[in-house]
Every structure is written in structure tokens, then in C-alpha cells.
Design a protein around this motif. Structure first.
Motif, mmCIF file in Angstrom:
data_model
loop_
_atom_site.group_PDB
_atom_site.id
_atom_site.type_symbol
_atom_site.label_atom_id
_atom_site.label_comp_id
_atom_site.label_asym_id
_atom_site.label_seq_id
_atom_site.Cartn_x
_atom_site.Cartn_y
_atom_site.Cartn_z
ATOM 1 N N GLY A 4 -1.525 -1.718 8.204
ATOM 2 C CA GLY A 4 -1.823 -2.425 9.437
ATOM 3 C C GLY A 4 -3.127 -3.035 9.555
ATOM 4 O O GLY A 4 -3.897 -2.703 8.773
ATOM 5 N N PRO A 5 -3.249 -3.921 10.803
ATOM 6 C CA PRO A 5 -2.462 -4.115 11.712
ATOM 7 C C PRO A 5 -1.155 -5.055 10.933
ATOM 8 O O PRO A 5 -1.404 -5.640 10.408
ATOM 9 C CB PRO A 5 -3.449 -4.856 12.664
ATOM 10 N N SER B 87 -4.245 19.809 21.332
ATOM 11 C CA SER B 87 -4.124 18.328 20.956
ATOM 12 C C SER B 87 -2.934 18.135 20.010
ATOM 13 O O SER B 87 -2.497 19.063 19.223
ATOM 14 C CB SER B 87 -5.259 17.693 20.103
ATOM 15 N N VAL B 88 -2.293 17.104 20.332
ATOM 16 C CA VAL B 88 -0.855 16.857 19.285
ATOM 17 C C VAL B 88 -0.977 15.620 18.652
ATOM 18 O O VAL B 88 -1.718 14.715 19.277
ATOM 19 C CB VAL B 88 0.303 16.790 20.414
ATOM 20 N N MET B 89 -1.119 15.706 17.307
ATOM 21 C CA MET B 89 -1.706 14.666 16.412
ATOM 22 C C MET B 89 -0.256 13.996 16.071
ATOM 23 O O MET B 89 0.409 14.640 15.227
ATOM 24 C CB MET B 89 -2.463 15.058 15.328
ATOM 25 N N ALA B 90 -0.026 12.761 16.249
ATOM 26 C CA ALA B 90 1.116 11.977 15.829
ATOM 27 C C ALA B 90 1.017 11.409 14.676
ATOM 28 O O ALA B 90 0.091 10.265 14.574
ATOM 29 C CB ALA B 90 1.859 11.193 17.020
ATOM 30 N N LEU B 91 1.322 11.790 13.451
ATOM 31 C CA LEU B 91 1.190 11.211 12.102
ATOM 32 C C LEU B 91 2.267 10.044 11.828
ATOM 33 O O LEU B 91 3.352 10.159 12.050
ATOM 34 C CB LEU B 91 0.991 12.106 11.025
ATOM 35 N N ASN B 92 1.689 8.948 10.927
ATOM 36 C CA ASN B 92 2.517 7.759 10.787
ATOM 37 C C ASN B 92 2.970 8.298 9.155
ATOM 38 O O ASN B 92 2.322 7.705 8.132
ATOM 39 C CB ASN B 92 1.742 6.529 10.331
ATOM 40 N N THR B 93 4.058 8.889 9.012
ATOM 41 C CA THR B 93 4.456 9.404 7.715
ATOM 42 C C THR B 93 4.832 8.446 6.773
ATOM 43 O O THR B 93 5.287 8.928 5.558
ATOM 44 C CB THR B 93 5.315 10.651 7.791
ATOM 45 N N LEU B 94 5.017 7.261 7.258
ATOM 46 C CA LEU B 94 5.757 6.211 6.344
ATOM 47 C C LEU B 94 4.511 5.673 5.317
ATOM 48 O O LEU B 94 4.957 5.448 4.181
ATOM 49 C CB LEU B 94 6.091 4.891 7.059
ATOM 50 N N TYR B 95 3.370 6.113 5.577
ATOM 51 C CA TYR B 95 2.080 5.760 4.513
ATOM 52 C C TYR B 95 2.199 7.041 3.482
ATOM 53 O O TYR B 95 1.203 6.865 2.423
ATOM 54 C CB TYR B 95 0.833 5.717 5.269
ATOM 55 N N PHE B 96 2.887 8.134 3.678
ATOM 56 C CA PHE B 96 2.923 9.217 2.753
ATOM 57 C C PHE B 96 4.277 9.241 1.907
ATOM 58 O O PHE B 96 4.134 9.800 0.953
ATOM 59 C CB PHE B 96 2.700 10.502 3.565
ATOM 60 N N PHE B 97 5.260 8.302 2.597
ATOM 61 C CA PHE B 97 6.582 8.432 2.184
ATOM 62 C C PHE B 97 6.708 7.913 0.913
ATOM 63 O O PHE B 97 6.307 6.593 0.591
ATOM 64 C CB PHE B 97 7.564 7.899 3.177
ATOM 65 N N ASN B 98 7.375 8.526 -0.143
ATOM 66 C CA ASN B 98 7.413 7.977 -1.497
ATOM 67 C C ASN B 98 8.555 6.816 -1.766
ATOM 68 O O ASN B 98 8.758 6.263 -2.747
ATOM 69 C CB ASN B 98 7.746 9.072 -2.464
ATOM 70 N N CYS C 246 -2.221 8.336 -1.704
ATOM 71 C CA CYS C 246 -3.478 8.829 -0.849
ATOM 72 C C CYS C 246 -4.591 8.944 -2.030
ATOM 73 O O CYS C 246 -5.618 9.632 -1.706
ATOM 74 C CB CYS C 246 -3.152 9.803 -0.335
ATOM 75 N N ASP C 247 -4.596 8.167 -3.044
ATOM 76 C CA ASP C 247 -5.831 8.131 -3.925
ATOM 77 C C ASP C 247 -6.868 7.336 -3.898
ATOM 78 O O ASP C 247 -7.948 7.483 -3.894
ATOM 79 C CB ASP C 247 -5.346 8.509 -5.384
ATOM 80 N N GLU C 248 -6.304 5.925 -3.691
ATOM 81 C CA GLU C 248 -7.253 4.949 -3.419
ATOM 82 C C GLU C 248 -8.063 4.625 -2.266
ATOM 83 O O GLU C 248 -7.287 5.143 -1.304
ATOM 84 C CB GLU C 248 -6.706 3.520 -3.969
ATOM 85 N N GLU C 249 -9.302 4.529 -2.155
ATOM 86 C CA GLU C 249 -9.742 4.083 -0.876
ATOM 87 C C GLU C 249 -9.265 3.387 -0.031
ATOM 88 O O GLU C 249 -9.208 3.350 1.430
ATOM 89 C CB GLU C 249 -11.259 4.072 -1.124
ATOM 90 N N ASP C 250 -8.641 1.767 -0.421
ATOM 91 C CA ASP C 250 -8.106 1.107 0.454
ATOM 92 C C ASP C 250 -6.671 1.304 0.667
ATOM 93 O O ASP C 250 -6.039 0.488 1.355
ATOM 94 C CB ASP C 250 -8.113 -0.305 -0.264
ATOM 95 N N GLU C 251 -6.131 2.458 0.523
ATOM 96 C CA GLU C 251 -4.796 2.852 0.743
ATOM 97 C C GLU C 251 -4.901 3.330 2.372
ATOM 98 O O GLU C 251 -5.591 3.971 2.712
ATOM 99 C CB GLU C 251 -4.075 3.848 -0.084
ATOM 100 N N PRO C 252 -3.684 2.816 2.994
ATOM 101 C CA PRO C 252 -3.455 3.371 4.323
ATOM 102 C C PRO C 252 -3.359 4.680 4.420
ATOM 103 O O PRO C 252 -3.591 5.551 5.674
ATOM 104 C CB PRO C 252 -2.487 2.594 4.961
ATOM 105 N N GLY C 253 -2.499 5.335 3.470
ATOM 106 C CA GLY C 253 -2.582 6.692 3.550
ATOM 107 C C GLY C 253 -3.733 7.468 3.445
ATOM 108 O O GLY C 253 -4.042 8.543 3.936
ATOM 109 N N THR C 254 -4.674 7.074 2.552
ATOM 110 C CA THR C 254 -6.028 7.453 2.439
ATOM 111 C C THR C 254 -6.663 7.474 3.855
ATOM 112 O O THR C 254 -7.351 8.481 4.031
ATOM 113 C CB THR C 254 -6.929 7.091 1.396
ATOM 114 N N ASP C 255 -6.736 6.308 4.353
ATOM 115 C CA ASP C 255 -7.113 6.134 5.679
ATOM 116 C C ASP C 255 -6.857 7.024 6.733
ATOM 117 O O ASP C 255 -7.761 7.789 7.684
ATOM 118 C CB ASP C 255 -7.081 4.690 6.415
ATOM 119 N N GLN C 256 -5.503 7.332 6.663
ATOM 120 C CA GLN C 256 -5.006 8.293 7.666
ATOM 121 C C GLN C 256 -5.384 9.733 7.296
ATOM 122 O O GLN C 256 -5.787 10.483 8.367
ATOM 123 C CB GLN C 256 -3.401 8.208 7.760
ATOM 124 N N MET C 257 -5.525 10.111 6.137
ATOM 125 C CA MET C 257 -5.746 11.444 5.909
ATOM 126 C C MET C 257 -7.340 11.767 6.199
ATOM 127 O O MET C 257 -7.778 12.805 6.721
ATOM 128 C CB MET C 257 -5.567 11.590 4.212
#
Length: 673
Positions: free
Chosen positions: A273-274, A313-324, A332-343
Motif C-alpha cells: 500500500g497505499p 485492544s483488538v489488533m486487526a492484521l492484514n494477513t495477505l502480506y504474510f500469506f504465501n 518478512c525478511d527484507e526491510e522494504d516488504e509490507p509484511g516486515t513493516d506490519q510486523m
């Protein structure tokens, strides 16, 4: 003195603001006792005043309006939808002060109720997932055509989802079939919630998939259709959980949605995103996402809501950025990946909650299973789940359609170094993290199948891994090395429709009603001892190697015996030591069940669709089972779930019942296992 009538600034009506006439309502409210009588009395308590009635009215109106403007809060917060309540409270207090009278008991009570929300809490919340409404569904449609046509011709997509492909669709849906949900079932579900849960739950966890599957070539899904379906379901939530106009102090129940893999086009795929998809959801979910989280959501599709301010607090995660299965991202290894940002965001938020003494529920669509997440995201999620288990009290997910729980463990992190080496070797060969997720990097000790493929092959292959998890629980463990993920079954009748209602801790001490005579485990002198195997499991968070055992407690010679000292040799010059990698901090003890917000139990509701279709009556959700009464769980802590896992493995009767509830009493376990 004449009666004072005050109008809120947003009202276009010319009648009194506190008129009880039904003709002044903009929509038909639910039947609840009105709460405005006391306020009307308070506003009329002006006897003994010598000031002008018109001046008093003017002051009340202007100060009341100012109060409402200054106390209005962002969208989605505790005060959301409560401007009439703020106005009424302001005018009540102001009128009493201007009349030289002390605050009435009514005013004081309303102040407490609005500034101390705990007094309005019920200690329950709803989890609803995977609705999958289908506008093309017809009651007489053949199941082989996804209930879209009156034909018996085979459909090439029929093997892509579990269930039977013979027969025809029912009025309210087809249990254990490849058909999605008709709107008759969707509407009946929200009607039941409206009649049975309004006023009894404090918030709603809604974990996605609000569009039909792409299972019919004659009616391919489009992006516009998916957006329309998501907006329709969002409007149903808004309508169902609209504050009652007869109760001006009632606030909107927080609803926390998350994005499913079938809520996007093409399914499973979302770029960083965005993007257009996130912009669409930020629009249709604007009433659900707090304003303070709006930018975060537009950036990544995740956010957090303080459903009980400063407590839960309820935390709603966007699991599509983790989904294989999402080929647009790469783990979620590289710094510029959205999965890494979310983690990274998740860790920062949890650390902040830890400092504030809050508890959190992690929610999302795709569960954090080894075979669903990319390897790097799975390890990162497991690490966070264990390091913040003093904050996280629940992991709540959907997607799978089957009712089950699985285990995250410290053993995953011990294998992380081997994983990273394998990843580096694979990348040298040009493979991406998404491709590696489907390779043998993480499959040395697991069956050769992908988590989501039980949609294709049935339950048998998926259950193999689940039983392995349950069987691999060591005889002697630290409970802080484990976390439990709870996967709720769906509304879509992949099996039978379901809803789940959780009860959570409100009191500071556990009540006596939480005791049970059917405990899967029992506490004995600092240990948890399983009844069926008499195996010991640590629960006090100490390292096993640090335990001090008495001689009688060491039958297997666990203590290291002292050896005679040898004569000392001359010391050799020491070589310079290589710098050691910083060790991962030990996992903290999990939050105890006495913690505010801790999940104590849940009640699983279901609909017997076969009966509803035969009787042509609107479906009613009834109790399927309860974790406390039927499973004998004292609460939903790790120790209770590990005890149940042991019973499932060692007792065939327990396993049989677990399988029956897993497929929501359709008998599908007999076809798949």
C-alpha cells in the motif's frame, strides 16, 4: 417557570429534543426502555430561580452546544455515535447548576456511566467470519454448478472446495457443499444477531471474506462485484449495531473487520500500500477504523482499536502480506516488504500496550500456520506471540472453515537459523521467499502438503499435521514456550453455519463458578499434571535446567552427579573470544486468567441447515457446544488447551467428538478421515 425545550444543533426538527413520540424517530428503534425521563425532570428542576426563563434557555443551549463540540471524539472511538448523549448530559448538568441544586442522582449516574464504561460492559464479544454471500445463488440450483444453474452438468471447479457436488441447493443454503451463502442465510444471520446479541456483547471481531468464491466460469468475479458485496455486508453491520435512539447514552458497539483473501481481486493478491483496494476499504469501513489509525490502515490495511479504552485492544492484521499465496509480496525478511513493516508496527504497538498495562487480541483472516505463511513471516509471528504473551491474550482467525485450534511453539525459533541458511542458499539460486514457502525448506518434519490445500484434498491431509502437533507436546515443558491459535468455523455452509461468542474476564478475581469437576489437567504443587498420562508440565516460567530437585524427585537421575576434582593444570593463555550473538530474551510468563480481558470460555452456535430447509423456517442459531461445560476447560489458557490436545490424542471418544464439532455436525469427518 415554563418548560425549557432544547434542540441539538444537528437536529432539523422543531419539536422538543426529549419528546418520546415515535413519529420523531428517523428509523424504527429496537424495543428498549427509554432513558430520557430523568433528564426531562432534571431540566425542569428550576423552581426558586429568579433569572429570566429565556436567558436561562439561551445559556443552556449555547453552553450545551459548546460542550458537545468540544467533547466530540474521532470516528470509531468510545464516544462515536453518542453526540445526543453528550448534549443531554451537558444540559442536565448545566440545568441543575443554574438552578442552585446539587446534581440529581440521575445526573450523577449518567456521568458515571459515560465516563466509566466498565459499568456498561457485559464481558462478552462476538467472532464472525467467512460469510461469502452469493447474489447468483438460486435455491433450486444444482450443487455441481455452485448452486447457480438448474443443471446436473459437471462443473470443472467442483473439486476446488470440499463437500458434496450432487443434489440441489436449499432455500437457506446447502450444508457440506461447494456452494456459497445465499442472501437468505446472510439476512437470517444478522436478524438472529439483532434479536439475541444486541445489548449482550461489548465488541465484534469480524475476520473477513465477504464475497463469493470464484468457482464458476460462467459468472467470473469482478472487482466491482467484490466491492459491492463488501459494502453490503459492512452496511449490515452498521445497521445491526446502530445505537438505539431511545437510549441517548448508548454508544456504537465497536466492530473490528479485517481483509480476507477473497475480498480482493484477483483473490489472494494484494500489492504494497497505499493502493486502490485499501482506499476502497478505508471508505466502506470508515465507521469502524479510528481516525488515529486511518493513515496506518491506508498504508497497510492493518490497525488497532481500543475496544475498552486503556484496557483491551483488538489488533486487526492484514494477513495477505504474510500469506504465501500472495505473489505480489515476498515475506518478512527484507526491510522494504509490507509484511516486515506490519510486523515492526505490531511490535511497537504491543510494547506500548505492555507499558500501559493493557491486553490485546490479535485477529485476522488467514491463521498463522506454518503452511499458510511465508517462512519468515511465520517465524516472526511466532516470536512476537511468545515474547508478548503477557500482553496478547488471544489469537483469533478464520479462513479455514473448520473448528479447531493449533499450537505455536519455541521449537520453531530454534530451527530459524537452519531456515535462514536454507533461504540464503535458495536465494542464490534465484528463488523468492514465496517460492521457498512451497518448497522443502520447512518440510523436513511435516507432511508434503500445503495448509490451504485441504480445500482440495479434504480434511485427511490437514489433520495429519494437526495430530502431529498434538502428539509432539513434550512430557515436560515450559508453558511460556507455547501459544494457542483459535480458528473459528464460518457462516458459509462449507459445513454448517456458525457464530462464536467469547466471555472474557471483567473481575479482578476469578469467581467460584469457574471451577469444574471435569478438568483435563489439575494443578499440583507448582506443576500441571495431565489426568490421562500423569505427565508433568511446567507452568511457572522457570528454565528447566534451573530447577532444583530433591533426591526423591529425581528417579531418573536428572541431577548431575559431582565428580572428584582433578589436579589443576597450568593455565594456557586464552585465545580472544569471538563476539557472541545477542541472545533472544526469555519469554515472559503469560497473562494469568485473572487479567482483565482474559478469555474465559466461548459458546459455539450453529444452524442445522438441513432442518431449516426442510421446514422452510428462518434459521435459528442454537448452542453446539461450550468450552467450559462440554470440554471442561476452566478458561482458555495455554495449559487448558494443551491438556485438551493430550486428551484428543489419547482418548478416541474425545477425538471423535472433536472431529464431529470440527465439521459442525455434518458427518463430513466420516468421509475425510
Amino acid at each position: 417557570m415554563e418548560k425549557v425545550s432544547l434542540l441539538p444543533p444537528w437536529s432539523g426538527r422543531n419539536q422538543g429534543a426529549f419528546s418520546s413520540s415515535a413519529s420523531h424517530q428517523t428509523q424504527a428503534p429496537r424495543s428498549k426502555s427509554p432513558k430520557s425521563t430523568g433528564a426531562r425532570v432534571c431540566l425542569q428542576s428550576t423552581s426558586g430561580r429568579s433569572s429570566s426563563p429565556s436567558l436561562q434557555s439561551y445559556i443552556q443551549l449555547q453552553v450545551g452546544n459548546a460542550f458537545c463540540r468540544t467533547t466530540s471524539s474521532p470516528r470509531g472511538s468510545l464516544w462515536s455515535g453518542s453526540r445526543p448523549a453528550q448534549f443531554l448530559l451537558a444540559c442536565c448538568v448545566l440545568s441543575c447548576l443554574l438552578s442552585h441544586l446539587p446534581l440529581s442522582s440521575f445526573c450523577a449516574a449518567q456521568i458515571r456511566r459515560n465516563h466509566d464504561p466498565d459499568e456498561r460492559l457485559t464481558g462478552q464479544f462476538l467472532h464472525i467470519t467467512d460469510i461469502h454471500p452469493d447474489e447468483y445463488y438460486i435455491a433450486s440450483g444444482s450443487i455441481s454448478s455452485s448452486c447457480h444453474r438448474n443443471t446436473t452438468d459437471d462443473d470443472k471447479w467442483q473439486t476446488m472446495r470440499p463437500g458434496r457436488t450432487d443434489g440441489f441447493g436449499g432455500v437457506y443454503g446447502s450444508p457440506y457443499s461447494i456452494c456459497d451463502s445465499p442472501f437468505t442465510l446472510t439476512n437470517a444471520t444478522f436478524d438472529w444477531i439483532d434479536k439475541n446479541l444486541i445489548g449482550k456483547i461489548d465488541f465484534v471481531v469480524w475476520t473477513g471474506d465477504n464475497a463469493r468464491h470464484d468457482s464458476d466460469n460462467e459468472y467470473p468475479r469482478t472487482q466491482k462485484e467484490i466491492e459491492v458485496l463488501n459494502r453490503q455486508i459492512a452496511n449490515m453491520f452498521l445497521k445491526t449495531f446502530t445505537p438505539d435512539e431511545d437510549d441517548p447514552f448508548q454508544q456504537r458497539v465497536p466492530v473490528i473487520p479485517s481483509i480476507g483473501n477473497n475480498d480482493v481481486y484477483p483473490h489472494n493478491i494484494m500489492e504494497a500500500g497505499p493502493n486502490r483496494i485499501l482506499q476502497h476499504f478505508s471508505d466502506i469501513w470508515s465507521e469502524f477504523i479510528p481516525e488515529s489509525q486511518y493513515h496506518t490502515f491506508q498504508h497497510g490495511g492493518y490497525y488497532t482499536v481500543e475496544v475498552i479504552p486503556d484496557k483491551i485492544s483488538v489488533m486487526a492484521l492484514n494477513t495477505l502480506y504474510f500469506f504465501n499465496q500472495n505473489a505480489a509480496v515476498d515475506g518478512c525478511d527484507e526491510e522494504d516488504e509490507p509484511g516486515t513493516d506490519q510486523m515492526d508496527w505490531l511490535e511497537v504497538e504491543l510494547e506500548s500496550m505492555r507499558k500501559r498495562g493493557m491486553t490485546a487480541y490479535l485477529t485476522g483472516h488467514v491463521p498463522p500456520a506454518r503452511k499458510s505463511y511465508s517462512p519468515s513471516c511465520f517465524v516472526r509471528y511466532t516470536d512476537i506471540a511468545l515474547r508478548f504473551q503477557d500482553v496478547i491474550v488471544g489469537h483469533l482467525y478464520g479462513h479455514a472453515n473448520i473448528d479447531h485450534f493449533f499450537i505455536l511453539s519455541q521449537a520453531t525459533l530454534k530451527d530459524d537459523e537452519d531456515r535462514k541458511k536454507a533461504l540464503e542458499e535458495a536465494r542464490l539460486l534465484g528463488e523468492s521467499d514465496s517460492e521457498i514457502a512451497l518448497s522443502k525448506v520447512m518440510q523436513d518434519d511435516a507432511p508434503d502438503f500445503e495448509y490451504d490445500q485441504f480445500h482440495t484434498f479434504g480434511l485427511s491431509s490437514y489433520l495429519l499435521e494437526l495430530w502431529e502437533q498434538y502428539e509432539d507436546i513434550p512430557k515436560r515443558i515450559k508453558l511460556s514456550d507455547y501459544a494457542i491459535v483459535l480458528v473459528s468455523p464460518s457462516v458459509i455452509p462449507t459445513y454448517n453455519p456458525t457464530l462464536r461468542v467469547y466471555a472474557y474476564q471483567l473481575a479482578t478475581e476469578r469467581g467460584s463458578d469457574m471451577s469444574t469437576s471435569v478438568n483435563p489437567v489439575k494443578e499440583l504443587g507448582g506443576w500441571i499434571v495431565a489426568d490421562d498420562t500423569q505427565e508433568k508440565m511446567r507452568y511457572d516460567g522457570e528454565e528447566l535446567e534451573d530447577l532444583v530437585l530433591d533426591q526423591d524427585d529425581d528417579p531418573e537421575g536428572l541431577k548431575e552427579k559431582k565428580k572428584p576434582k582433578k589436579p589443576k593444570k597450568p593455565k594456557k593463555p586464552k585465545k580472544p573470544k569471538k563476539p557472541k550473538k545477542p541472545k533472544r530474551p526469555a519469554n515472559p510468563p503469560a497473562a494469568p486468567p485473572t487479567t482483565f480481558g482474559f478469555p474465559l470460555n466461548y459458546t459455539q452456535y450453529w444452524v442445522n441447515l438441513t432442518q431449516a430447509n426442510m421446514e422452510l423456517k428462518q434459521p435459528e442459531y442454537v448452542i453446539e457446544y461450550r468450552t467450559h461445560e462440554e470440554w471442561g476447560l476452566k478458561d482458555l489458557s495455554v495449559s487448558e488447551w494443551l491438556g485438551l490436545a493430550r486428551r484428543i490424542i489419547h482418548d478416541e471418544r474425545v477425538k471423535k467428538q472433536y472431529l464431529a464439532w470440527m465439521v459442525v455436525l455434518t458427518g463430513a469427518e466420516n468421509d475425510s478421515y
